[in-house]
Design a protein around this motif. Structure first.
Motif, mmCIF file in Angstrom:
data_model
loop_
_atom_site.group_PDB
_atom_site.id
_atom_site.type_symbol
_atom_site.label_atom_id
_atom_site.label_comp_id
_atom_site.label_asym_id
_atom_site.label_seq_id
_atom_site.Cartn_x
_atom_site.Cartn_y
_atom_site.Cartn_z
ATOM 1 N N LEU A 25 53.590 17.075 3.458
ATOM 2 C CA LEU A 25 52.809 18.020 2.663
ATOM 3 C C LEU A 25 52.263 19.075 3.627
ATOM 4 N N ALA A 26 52.860 20.255 3.622
ATOM 5 C CA ALA A 26 52.475 21.332 4.538
ATOM 6 C C ALA A 26 51.794 22.442 3.737
ATOM 7 N N VAL A 27 50.557 22.761 4.105
ATOM 8 C CA VAL A 27 49.779 23.745 3.350
ATOM 9 C C VAL A 27 49.376 24.898 4.261
ATOM 10 N N GLU A 28 49.851 26.086 3.947
ATOM 11 C CA GLU A 28 49.412 27.300 4.633
ATOM 12 C C GLU A 28 48.032 27.702 4.108
ATOM 13 N N ASP A 29 47.123 28.077 5.024
ATOM 14 C CA ASP A 29 45.795 28.579 4.653
ATOM 15 C C ASP A 29 45.028 27.570 3.797
ATOM 16 N N LEU A 30 44.809 26.393 4.363
ATOM 17 C CA LEU A 30 44.051 25.365 3.650
ATOM 18 C C LEU A 30 42.695 25.899 3.202
ATOM 19 N N HIS A 31 42.044 26.689 4.057
ATOM 20 C CA HIS A 31 40.704 27.182 3.740
ATOM 21 C C HIS A 31 40.691 28.029 2.469
ATOM 22 N N LEU A 32 41.743 28.816 2.255
ATOM 23 C CA LEU A 32 41.799 29.631 1.043
ATOM 24 C C LEU A 32 42.049 28.763 -0.184
ATOM 25 N N ALA A 33 42.849 27.721 -0.016
ATOM 26 C CA ALA A 33 43.103 26.805 -1.136
ATOM 27 C C ALA A 33 41.809 26.134 -1.592
ATOM 28 N N LEU A 34 41.007 25.666 -0.613
ATOM 29 C CA LEU A 34 39.766 24.977 -0.957
ATOM 30 C C LEU A 34 38.698 25.954 -1.426
ATOM 31 N N ASP A 35 38.809 27.191 -0.994
ATOM 32 C CA ASP A 35 37.885 28.215 -1.485
ATOM 33 C C ASP A 35 38.146 28.482 -2.964
ATOM 34 N N ASN A 36 39.419 28.567 -3.332
ATOM 35 C CA ASN A 36 39.791 28.825 -4.726
ATOM 36 C C ASN A 36 39.615 27.596 -5.609
ATOM 37 N N ALA A 37 39.769 26.408 -5.029
ATOM 38 C CA ALA A 37 39.693 25.168 -5.821
ATOM 39 C C ALA A 37 38.951 24.101 -5.015
ATOM 40 N N PRO A 38 37.633 24.203 -4.906
ATOM 41 C CA PRO A 38 36.870 23.257 -4.073
ATOM 42 C C PRO A 38 36.958 21.809 -4.535
ATOM 43 N N HIS A 39 37.329 21.590 -5.791
ATOM 44 C CA HIS A 39 37.423 20.213 -6.284
ATOM 45 C C HIS A 39 38.601 19.463 -5.665
ATOM 46 N N LEU A 40 39.484 20.186 -4.945
ATOM 47 C CA LEU A 40 40.621 19.514 -4.306
ATOM 48 C C LEU A 40 40.236 18.787 -3.023
ATOM 49 N N VAL A 41 39.027 19.038 -2.517
ATOM 50 C CA VAL A 41 38.616 18.425 -1.251
ATOM 51 C C VAL A 41 38.736 16.909 -1.311
ATOM 52 N N GLU A 42 38.272 16.329 -2.392
ATOM 53 C CA GLU A 42 38.281 14.868 -2.511
ATOM 54 C C GLU A 42 39.700 14.312 -2.439
ATOM 55 N N LYS A 43 40.663 14.994 -3.088
ATOM 56 C CA LYS A 43 42.047 14.523 -3.050
ATOM 57 C C LYS A 43 42.647 14.680 -1.657
ATOM 58 N N PHE A 44 42.334 15.799 -0.996
ATOM 59 C CA PHE A 44 42.813 15.970 0.377
ATOM 60 C C PHE A 44 42.222 14.905 1.296
ATOM 61 N N GLU A 45 40.952 14.567 1.087
ATOM 62 C CA GLU A 45 40.324 13.505 1.885
ATOM 63 C C GLU A 45 41.078 12.187 1.707
ATOM 64 N N ARG A 46 41.338 11.863 0.462
ATOM 65 C CA ARG A 46 41.998 10.586 0.172
ATOM 66 C C ARG A 46 43.403 10.552 0.764
ATOM 67 N N LEU A 47 44.159 11.642 0.602
ATOM 68 C CA LEU A 47 45.525 11.654 1.109
ATOM 69 C C LEU A 47 45.551 11.598 2.632
ATOM 70 N N VAL B 106 29.020 27.937 5.213
ATOM 71 C CA VAL B 106 29.823 29.086 5.639
ATOM 72 C C VAL B 106 31.237 28.973 5.068
ATOM 73 N N MET B 107 31.650 30.033 4.389
ATOM 74 C CA MET B 107 33.002 30.093 3.826
ATOM 75 C C MET B 107 33.639 31.419 4.232
ATOM 76 N N PHE B 108 34.871 31.340 4.732
ATOM 77 C CA PHE B 108 35.604 32.538 5.130
ATOM 78 C C PHE B 108 36.514 32.972 3.990
ATOM 79 N N HIS B 109 36.416 34.244 3.648
ATOM 80 C CA HIS B 109 37.309 34.868 2.690
ATOM 81 C C HIS B 109 37.992 36.043 3.394
ATOM 82 N N PRO B 110 39.074 36.566 2.834
ATOM 83 C CA PRO B 110 39.656 37.764 3.441
ATOM 84 C C PRO B 110 38.637 38.901 3.495
ATOM 85 N N ARG B 111 38.321 39.341 4.711
ATOM 86 C CA ARG B 111 37.398 40.455 4.948
ATOM 87 C C ARG B 111 35.970 40.161 4.499
#
Length: 583
Positions: A505-527, A49-54
């Motif tokens: 490191l403050a990120v607004e709308d993390l879900h949209l960031a990972l939706d646009n760039a799913p490869h960032l998940v691993e870096k967010f996990e590590r950090l 399940v992935m949420f996008h605008p609308r």
């Protein structure tokens, strides 16, 4: 005198759950005919399940038949109002789902959602008819014996399909109209009651009660059974003009030689088929007749030897596929998942915490608005260097709310701020950033996951780095991970100080960031894992704790949620906290 009986059936609801006798009676109380059907299981994959605008994107898995391999389908639920959607959950191995839409709770069968979003795709919507029976309908006279036999048949079908990879459905239909035409499909005329077509005795429709008569229900049941020939029906599987039932004789005596039953596809998500009816469609037009001799020996359908062309055209008997097509093109009504849908649709094993809230929808919407518009009542920076705490406002209970930058071991805390759109997440994050800045111990790195916030205008002078697009966010995240890794191996690093500041490191709308760039998940996990001990704190905003908001990563959700969690505009925060703490 010759005429035609024309009936139309419309779906009340399709249920996908096990029923006991009492619940089955409740489910069928508003209907006249019910259909038991089966299809290979359809299961919704929660982690997809992935949420996008609308828009909500998800995957389901099913089979074309019981012996085939599983196939995954990627589907979308799109609507303007879905910008308020959040908190998507699945139950019973993905066969049932729920999500919040503002103050309302939407829930239902995963098969129905998949059929709706696929526009009744054949591989998802087709159901094989196994049994057809009478439900008697509104104010009907179904007695205890009939109710018991009905339940026994359903239980047998359940038992025959246990552990076989099948879902069993009960579809309740209402007979919504009856038309009587003084013409049929045969050119000649024969004897009969010339007043029968007027139906003054209400043999074929109860005009005062605005409902079908018992004779009508039995005729329609017989028509459907003879048409589909379901394997669990042992009687009425043929329409024999040479051996009529009592209801067929009533029809004939009244001057009716043709019956047309339109099983309407309006609002239906199921494409019904059977061993007799190979084509799986949402609408079916069933024709049976009782013509004079001579007639063809048939078991169902039309047995008249000579069919009049103009009469058939008048009744649209020569355009059955056109009638079916109208049903195929009719709008599919989303009446299966909201508060207007039957409450008995929910399996008893599914526990929706929302049900314990006895407030009306209007009361919940009012509270949602109240929560969404509450101001933080922020009195200004008040960072306490001894405790690592600062206030972020006043809670609903009137007590002061605090944010703890580090724990008792001086390890930094990550943080998650949750809430639907317009519920105050951005304001809360703003107050938190002020608190970190007031400490003098942090430099802020700010990311905009969806490009919806003008961070440069708001924080251009205070922030050390602002990432307003996915590429910049990737560079920022990579730099934060590199600093954290370096400090882990640097024996000189003794924790954050004004000389060696920490990074927020403050990120607004993390879900949209990972939706646009799913490869960032691993870096967010590590950090999120090494950052707290290395002077890097990660704070994000998301609509809810659904795993999809965290790129499908339980590790990331747990690492971020072990620190601060603030919930705005959501009524079951305790359950969301439990999700965040899950490993």
């Amino acid at each position: 005198m010759a005429g035609t009986l024309i009936y139309q059936l419309q779906l009340a609801h399709t249920f996908q759950r096990r029923f006991d006798s009492e619940e089955l009676g409740r489910a069928l109380s508003e209907s006249h005919i019910y259909v038991i059907s089966r299809r290979p299981q359809v299961r919704l994959k929660e982690q997809s399940v992935m949420f996008h605008p609308r828009r909500i994107q998800f995957e389901v898995t099913t089979k074309a038949n019981s012996k085939a391999s599983h196939v995954d389908y990627s589907l979308d639920l799109a609507h303007e109002g879905l910008q308020q959607a959040c908190d998507f959950r699945t139950y019973q191995d993905g066969s049932y789902f729920s999500f919040r839409l503002g103050a309302a709770l939407m829930h239902g069968d995963s098969w129905a959602l998949a059929a709706l979003c696929s526009r009744t795709k054949d591989e998802i919507s087709r159901q094989e008819v196994m049994y057809i029976g009478m439900a008697y309908g509104k104010n009907g006279s179904s007695n205890a014996w009939h109710r018991t036999k009905r339940h026994e048949k359903l239980q047998r079908i359940y038992e025959d399909h246990v552990d076989g990879g099948w879902d069993i459905f009960v579809s309740a239909y209402e007979i919504v109209s009856c038309e009587r035409a003084a013409v049929d499909h045969i050119d000649d005329s024969e004897g009969g009651n010339p007043l029968g077509i007027l139906d003054e005795a209400e043999v074929f429709w109860d005009r005062r009660g605005e409902r079908p008569s018992e004779t009508a229900v039995k005729l329609i049941e017989h028509s459907l059974i003879a048409y589909f020939d379901p394997p669990y029906n042992k009687t009425l599987n043929q329409w024999r003009a040479d051996d009529p039932t009592a209801e067929m004789r009533s029809m004939q005596n009244a001057g009716f030689r043709l019956i047309v039953v339109h099983l309407s596809g309006y609002g239906s998500l199921a494409r019904l088929h059977s061993r007799q009816v190979k084509s799986a469609t949402r609408s079916h037009v069933i024709l049976h007749d009782i013509p004079p001799v001579p007639r063809r020996p048939v078991l169902r359908g039309l047995s008249a030897e000579m069919v009049s062309g103009w009469r058939a055209s008048l009744l649209r008997l020569d355009d059955v596929e056109g009638v079916i097509a109208e049903g195929e093109l009719s709008d599919i009504v989303l009446h299966s998942f909201g508060e207007r849908a039957p409450s008995v649709r929910k399996p008893p094993e599914v526990d929706l915490d929302f049900e314990s809230d006895h407030r009306t929808l209007e009361e919940r919407e009012e509270e949602f608005k109240r929560i969404s518009t509450i101001e933080a009542q922020y009195a200004g920076p008040d960072f306490d260097h001894e405790t690592g705490r600062f206030s972020v406002g006043i809670g609903l209970d009137g007590t002061k709310m605090h944010w703890e930058v580090w724990d008792q071991n001086r390890l930094l805390r990550n943080g998650v701020i949750m809430g639907p759109p317009d519920s105050g997440k951005t304001n809360s994050l703003t107050v938190a950033i002020f608190g970190y800045l007031d400490s003098g111990l942090f430099i802020p790195w700010l990311g905009d996951g969806g490009g919806r916030h003008n961070l440069l205008r708001k924080w251009g002078r205070a922030a050390d780095w602002i990432a307003s697009n996915p590429r910049e966010l990737e560079l920022m995240l990579g730099a934060a991970v590199a600093i954290a890794e370096g400090r882990r191996t640097d024996s000189a690093y003794q924790g954050i100080s004004r000389k060696t500041p920490g990074i927020l490191l403050a990120v607004e709308d993390l879900h949209l960031a990972l939706d646009n760039a799913p490869h960032l998940v691993e870096k967010f996990e590590r950090l999120s894992e090494i950052g707290p001990a290395s002077g890097v704190a990660t704070v994000v905003t998301v609509p809810d704790s659904n795993l999809a908001r965290f790129g499908g990563s339980r590790k990331l959700r747990s690492n971020l949620g072990s620190g601060h969690r603030q919930v705005f505009g959501i009524f079951d925060g305790d359950d969301l906290f439990a999700d965040l703490e899950a490993p």
